[in-house]
Design a protein around this motif. Structure first.
Motif, PDB file in Angstrom:
ATOM      1  N   TYR A 178      48.692 -67.803 113.377  1.00 22.25           N
ATOM      2  CA  TYR A 178      47.764 -66.904 112.691  1.00 22.25           C
ATOM      3  C   TYR A 178      48.361 -66.283 111.436  1.00 22.25           C
ATOM      4  CZ  TYR A 178      44.658 -66.963 116.732  1.00 22.25           C
ATOM      5  OH  TYR A 178      43.795 -67.349 117.725  1.00 22.25           O
ATOM      6  N   PHE A 179      49.692 -66.238 111.339  1.00 23.15           N
ATOM      7  CA  PHE A 179      50.341 -65.524 110.242  1.00 23.15           C
ATOM      8  C   PHE A 179      51.401 -66.371 109.555  1.00 23.15           C
ATOM      9  CE2 PHE A 179      49.253 -62.338 113.484  1.00 23.15           C
ATOM     10  CZ  PHE A 179      48.392 -61.538 112.752  1.00 23.15           C
ATOM     11  N   LYS A 180      51.620 -66.073 108.277  1.00 21.98           N
ATOM     12  CA  LYS A 180      52.728 -66.652 107.519  1.00 21.98           C
ATOM     13  C   LYS A 180      53.488 -65.483 106.913  1.00 21.98           C
ATOM     14  CE  LYS A 180      52.509 -70.642 105.612  1.00 21.98           C
ATOM     15  NZ  LYS A 180      53.581 -71.487 106.077  1.00 21.98           N
ATOM     16  N   MET A 181      54.779 -65.386 107.249  1.00 21.65           N
ATOM     17  CA  MET A 181      55.613 -64.322 106.695  1.00 21.65           C
ATOM     18  C   MET A 181      56.436 -64.909 105.556  1.00 21.65           C
ATOM     19  SD  MET A 181      58.282 -61.670 108.465  1.00 21.65           S
ATOM     20  CE  MET A 181      59.435 -62.891 109.029  1.00 21.65           C
ATOM     21  N   SER A 182      56.239 -64.394 104.354  1.00 26.61           N
ATOM     22  CA  SER A 182      56.974 -64.841 103.178  1.00 26.61           C
ATOM     23  C   SER A 182      58.225 -63.994 103.016  1.00 26.61           C
ATOM     24  CB  SER A 182      56.114 -64.708 101.923  1.00 26.61           C
ATOM     25  OG  SER A 182      54.944 -65.471 102.048  1.00 26.61           O
ATOM     26  N   VAL A 183      59.329 -64.661 102.715  1.00 25.04           N
ATOM     27  CA  VAL A 183      60.600 -63.981 102.482  1.00 25.04           C
ATOM     28  C   VAL A 183      60.906 -64.088 100.989  1.00 25.04           C
ATOM     29  CG1 VAL A 183      63.048 -63.888 103.074  1.00 25.04           C
ATOM     30  CG2 VAL A 183      61.378 -64.639 104.787  1.00 25.04           C
ATOM     31  N   LEU A 184      60.972 -62.932 100.324  1.00 22.66           N
ATOM     32  CA  LEU A 184      61.254 -62.884  98.888  1.00 22.66           C
ATOM     33  C   LEU A 184      62.705 -62.485  98.665  1.00 22.66           C
ATOM     34  CD1 LEU A 184      58.013 -60.988  97.851  1.00 22.66           C
ATOM     35  CD2 LEU A 184      58.375 -63.450  97.904  1.00 22.66           C
ATOM     36  N   ASP A 185      63.212 -62.750  97.466  1.00 19.61           N
ATOM     37  CA  ASP A 185      64.613 -62.418  97.184  1.00 19.61           C
ATOM     38  C   ASP A 185      64.842 -60.918  97.330  1.00 19.61           C
ATOM     39  OD1 ASP A 185      65.041 -61.531  93.871  1.00 19.61           O
ATOM     40  OD2 ASP A 185      63.093 -62.132  94.627  1.00 19.61           O
ATOM     41  N   ALA A 186      66.018 -60.553  97.807  1.00 23.45           N
ATOM     42  CA  ALA A 186      66.333 -59.160  98.121  1.00 23.45           C
ATOM     43  C   ALA A 186      66.521 -58.303  96.874  1.00 23.45           C
ATOM     44  CB  ALA A 186      67.587 -59.086  98.987  1.00 23.45           C
ATOM     45  N   ALA A 187      66.965 -58.896  95.772  1.00 28.57           N
ATOM     46  CA  ALA A 187      67.270 -58.109  94.580  1.00 28.57           C
ATOM     47  C   ALA A 187      66.026 -57.472  93.963  1.00 28.57           C
ATOM     48  CB  ALA A 187      67.976 -58.986  93.551  1.00 28.57           C
ATOM     49  N   LYS A 188      65.002 -58.273  93.676  1.00 30.17           N
ATOM     50  CA  LYS A 188      63.821 -57.745  92.989  1.00 30.17           C
ATOM     51  C   LYS A 188      62.502 -58.090  93.678  1.00 30.17           C
ATOM     52  CE  LYS A 188      65.847 -57.653  88.418  1.00 30.17           C
ATOM     53  NZ  LYS A 188      65.720 -58.023  87.025  1.00 30.17           N
ATOM     54  N   ALA A 189      62.539 -58.890  94.731  1.00 32.29           N
ATOM     55  CA  ALA A 189      61.342 -59.333  95.458  1.00 32.29           C
ATOM     56  C   ALA A 189      60.367 -60.061  94.539  1.00 32.29           C
ATOM     57  CB  ALA A 189      60.671 -58.162  96.165  1.00 32.29           C
ATOM     58  N   ASN A 190      60.923 -60.866  93.617  1.00 31.96           N
ATOM     59  CA  ASN A 190      60.097 -61.646  92.694  1.00 31.96           C
ATOM     60  C   ASN A 190      59.978 -63.109  93.100  1.00 31.96           C
ATOM     61  OD1 ASN A 190      59.585 -59.514  90.981  1.00 31.96           O
ATOM     62  ND2 ASN A 190      61.330 -59.947  89.671  1.00 31.96           N
ATOM     63  N   TYR A 191      60.998 -63.652  93.751  1.00 30.38           N
ATOM     64  CA  TYR A 191      61.061 -65.082  94.019  1.00 30.38           C
ATOM     65  C   TYR A 191      60.934 -65.374  95.509  1.00 30.38           C
ATOM     66  CZ  TYR A 191      62.836 -65.056  89.276  1.00 30.38           C
ATOM     67  OH  TYR A 191      62.977 -64.853  87.940  1.00 30.38           O
TER      68      TYR A 191
END
Length: 79
Positions: free
Chosen positions: A29-42
């Motif tokens: 039911y869900f997709k958890m996206s992991v973004l870069d820790a520095a700026k959460a841009n990538y």
């Protein structure tokens, strides 16, 4: 910073496959996206989560998650 780097999205349609948290084959039911820790841009990666794991991660991260879809606009008139 946790809530900025981890985002949980509800899928439009459940998919039957293995949950990447509990390793059980269930409806996803869900997709958890992991973004870069520095700026959460990538986007660094993502996880497919079943209903119980997605709700558990939502509780841990204090992110509201739901599998319900509410129809807001409805009328009986013909268009």
């Amino acid at each position: 910073m946790k809530s900025k780097s981890l985002k949980i999205a509800t899928l439009a349609h459940a998919v039957y496959k293995k949950c990447e948290c509990c390793n059980r084959v269930k409806d996803i039911y869900f997709k958890m996206s992991v973004l870069d820790a520095a700026k959460a841009n990538y986007l660094v990666g993502d996880f497919d989560l079943c209903k119980s794991c997605g709700q558990n991660f939502g509780d841990i991260l204090n992110i509201k998650v739901s599998t319900e879809n509410v129809l807001n606009d409805f009328n009986f008139s013909k268009t």
